[in-house]
Design a protein around this motif. Sequence first.
Motif, short mmCIF file in Angstrom:
data_model
loop_
_atom_site.label_atom_id
_atom_site.label_comp_id
_atom_site.label_asym_id
_atom_site.label_seq_id
_atom_site.Cartn_x
_atom_site.Cartn_y
_atom_site.Cartn_z
N VAL A 184 0.87 -1.17 0.00
CA VAL A 184 0.00 0.00 0.00
C VAL A 184 0.91 1.22 0.00
O VAL A 184 1.84 1.31 0.81
N TRP A 185 0.61 2.18 -0.88
CA TRP A 185 1.45 3.36 -1.04
C TRP A 185 0.64 4.59 -0.67
O TRP A 185 -0.35 4.92 -1.33
N THR A 186 1.05 5.27 0.38
CA THR A 186 0.30 6.41 0.89
C THR A 186 1.17 7.19 1.86
O THR A 186 2.15 6.66 2.39
N THR A 187 0.79 8.44 2.13
CA THR A 187 1.46 9.24 3.16
C THR A 187 0.66 9.27 4.46
O THR A 187 1.04 9.97 5.40
N ASP A 188 -0.44 8.51 4.51
CA ASP A 188 -1.33 8.52 5.68
C ASP A 188 -1.27 7.16 6.37
O ASP A 188 -1.89 6.19 5.91
N PRO A 189 -0.55 7.03 7.50
CA PRO A 189 -0.40 5.73 8.16
C PRO A 189 -1.73 5.10 8.58
O PRO A 189 -1.92 3.88 8.48
N ALA A 190 -2.67 5.90 9.07
CA ALA A 190 -3.95 5.36 9.51
C ALA A 190 -4.73 4.78 8.33
O ALA A 190 -5.36 3.72 8.44
N ARG A 191 -4.67 5.47 7.23
CA ARG A 191 -5.36 4.99 6.02
C ARG A 191 -4.70 3.71 5.51
O ARG A 191 -5.39 2.76 5.10
N ALA A 192 -3.38 3.67 5.56
CA ALA A 192 -2.66 2.47 5.16
C ALA A 192 -3.07 1.29 6.02
O ALA A 192 -3.34 0.19 5.52
N ASP A 193 -3.14 1.50 7.32
CA ASP A 193 -3.49 0.43 8.25
C ASP A 193 -4.88 -0.10 7.95
O ASP A 193 -5.11 -1.32 7.99
N ALA A 194 -5.80 0.77 7.63
CA ALA A 194 -7.16 0.34 7.33
C ALA A 194 -7.20 -0.55 6.09
O ALA A 194 -7.93 -1.55 6.04
N VAL A 195 -6.42 -0.18 5.08
CA VAL A 195 -6.39 -0.97 3.85
C VAL A 195 -5.68 -2.31 4.08
O VAL A 195 -6.15 -3.37 3.66
N VAL A 196 -4.54 -2.25 4.77
CA VAL A 196 -3.77 -3.47 5.04
C VAL A 196 -4.63 -4.54 5.68
O VAL A 196 -4.57 -5.73 5.34
N ARG A 197 -5.46 -4.15 6.62
CA ARG A 197 -6.26 -5.11 7.38
C ARG A 197 -7.39 -5.74 6.55
O ARG A 197 -7.97 -6.74 6.96
N GLU A 198 -7.67 -5.17 5.38
CA GLU A 198 -8.74 -5.71 4.54
C GLU A 198 -8.23 -6.55 3.37
O GLU A 198 -9.00 -7.27 2.74
N VAL A 199 -6.94 -6.44 3.05
CA VAL A 199 -6.40 -7.20 1.92
C VAL A 199 -6.07 -8.62 2.37
O VAL A 199 -5.39 -8.82 3.37
N ARG A 200 -6.57 -9.60 1.64
CA ARG A 200 -6.36 -11.00 2.01
C ARG A 200 -5.09 -11.50 1.34
O ARG A 200 -5.07 -11.91 0.17
N THR A 201 -4.02 -11.48 2.10
CA THR A 201 -2.72 -11.88 1.58
C THR A 201 -1.83 -12.31 2.73
O THR A 201 -2.09 -11.97 3.90
N MET B 155 1.45 -11.58 3.11
CA MET B 155 2.46 -10.58 3.45
C MET B 155 2.08 -9.26 2.78
O MET B 155 1.59 -9.26 1.65
N ILE B 156 2.32 -8.16 3.47
CA ILE B 156 2.01 -6.85 2.88
C ILE B 156 2.88 -5.80 3.54
O ILE B 156 3.20 -5.88 4.73
N GLY B 157 3.29 -4.81 2.75
CA GLY B 157 4.12 -3.73 3.26
C GLY B 157 3.53 -2.38 2.90
O GLY B 157 2.74 -2.26 1.96
N VAL B 158 3.94 -1.36 3.63
CA VAL B 158 3.51 0.01 3.36
C VAL B 158 4.70 0.80 2.85
O VAL B 158 5.74 0.89 3.52
N ASN B 159 4.58 1.32 1.63
CA ASN B 159 5.60 2.13 0.96
C ASN B 159 6.91 1.39 0.74
O ASN B 159 7.95 2.00 0.48
N ALA B 160 6.88 0.07 0.84
CA ALA B 160 8.03 -0.78 0.56
C ALA B 160 7.60 -2.22 0.79
O ALA B 160 6.55 -2.47 1.40
N PHE B 161 8.39 -3.15 0.29
CA PHE B 161 8.15 -4.56 0.60
C PHE B 161 9.50 -5.20 0.85
O PHE B 161 10.27 -5.43 -0.07
N ARG B 162 9.79 -5.46 2.12
CA ARG B 162 11.11 -5.99 2.50
C ARG B 162 10.93 -7.18 3.43
O ARG B 162 10.96 -7.03 4.65
N PRO B 163 10.73 -8.38 2.90
CA PRO B 163 10.59 -9.56 3.77
C PRO B 163 11.83 -9.75 4.64
O PRO B 163 12.95 -9.44 4.24
N HIS B 164 11.61 -10.26 5.84
CA HIS B 164 12.70 -10.49 6.79
C HIS B 164 12.72 -11.97 7.15
O HIS B 164 11.67 -12.61 7.27
N PHE B 165 13.92 -12.51 7.36
CA PHE B 165 14.06 -13.94 7.59
C PHE B 165 13.52 -14.40 8.95
O PHE B 165 13.40 -15.60 9.19
#
Length: 475
Positions: free
Chosen positions: A413-430, A432-442
């Motif tokens: 999710v790409w946005t400058t609004d953390p609260a808005r990002a959080d709302a979207v993240v919680r609805e996407v069925r996946t 793994m998900i990142g905000v303004n980046a995607f950096r998996p960690h071991f």
Amino acid sequence: MNHDRLYVGGRWVAPTSGETIVVVSPSTEEVIGTVAAPSIADAGAAVAAARASFEAGTWRRTPVAERIAALRRLADAYEARVPEIGDLLTSEMGAISRWTQFVHAGGSVALIRAVCDDAEQYPWEEPRLGGSATILREPGGVVVAIPPWNVPQSTLLSKLVPALLAGCSVVVKPSPETPLDGLVLAELIDGSGLPEGVVSILPGGREIGEALVANPEVDHVAFTGSTAAGRSIAAVCGRDLKRVTLELGGKSAAIVLDDADLDVVTAGLKATAFNISGQACIAQTRVLAPRSRYNEIVDALATMVDGLRVGDPFDPATDLGPLVSSVHRDRVRDYVKTGVAEGARAVVGGVDAPTGTDRGWFLSPTLFADVDNKMRIAQEEIFGPVLSVIPYDTDADAVAAANDSDYGLAGTVWTTDPARADAVVREVRTGMIGVNAFRPHFSMPFGGVKASGIGREFGREGLDAFVEPKAYYHG
């Protein structure tokens, strides 16, 4: 580089087939090595050695601290050969050298150490019921690990390392497209002091994989690859009641909200969409863009894609190397043709090879606009440098489009609004998900939902996959 022996049960042995696997560079089309091809009998011998070693119990009874120490020694030995392994990976599968050196080979060292760190904190024995009972997490048995060609080392190690730390015996089948790096790992394991029989590494094709999966002495299959192959493996494991973990395909959505910083978006998608020339299950290949900024976003992405340099993967200035084979290159090219036929607009790229790539399996990166989420190019995993931009009206519409997929592996999710990002993240069925980046960690679980697989790798969850919990009630 040529290998005329197989690594079976901790020993280098002569193959029984007499056949070889020829490895061809995808950037030069020249032969770069050969390896001995295993037979069905060789695969059976590897499983028999794993079963014998597991039943003998030398490794599974080794204290966890000693198993961790052995894997840390492997990480140290691996680190000394990172430059060699990185160059070999670039030669085998065409990924650019700065990725194979620093992200893949170098990252594989970090992977081993991270899993060892997690193993030190893992509850191998957990008190319950006020101390009157204990959960014993014991080795799961004989494991068959099947990694793919696109990220061959880290996907192999994501199965091998936690399985070994759990006390399992493991048979690994690297892909025939990338067998050479797997045999370098066999050399490192051979010098690590593991007991005989605990590890076998047999590069081979589908028929070897099928024989290993169907072998009744195998307790667990860990596979990374296509969803179609995963379904077949799951069917066999279901029939035989084997445990199975599957890390499969993806068609991940990058949701660009209307307040996003486009410089951040384009820089991020350059990495998340075109890494390994788009040959990555976690590639963010569906860009969901608000209609209010649709043309602006398409133009920004077009500038980024048009600026990607395709060519020699050993050249530090190169952004994209070739695709892994001529067959795969043609498959991706057919998807580009399909996109045009479906009515999408190719803003950048197309079916032609980039200028200056007379040899090798190169394809120009392609950006499609005016894409409907129901099109094949938006629904099917292309596994190449093809990006589709799909318009939406509201945040809820973006979530619905992201979820309108057979897959559920990754996303952003790409946005400058953390609260808005959080709302979207919680609805996407996946998974793994990142905000303004995607950096998996071991040390975080890696995997997906729906057709993207079963189970997780890395972190505590990756260790969970290779143990059997036993409820122990004290007398």
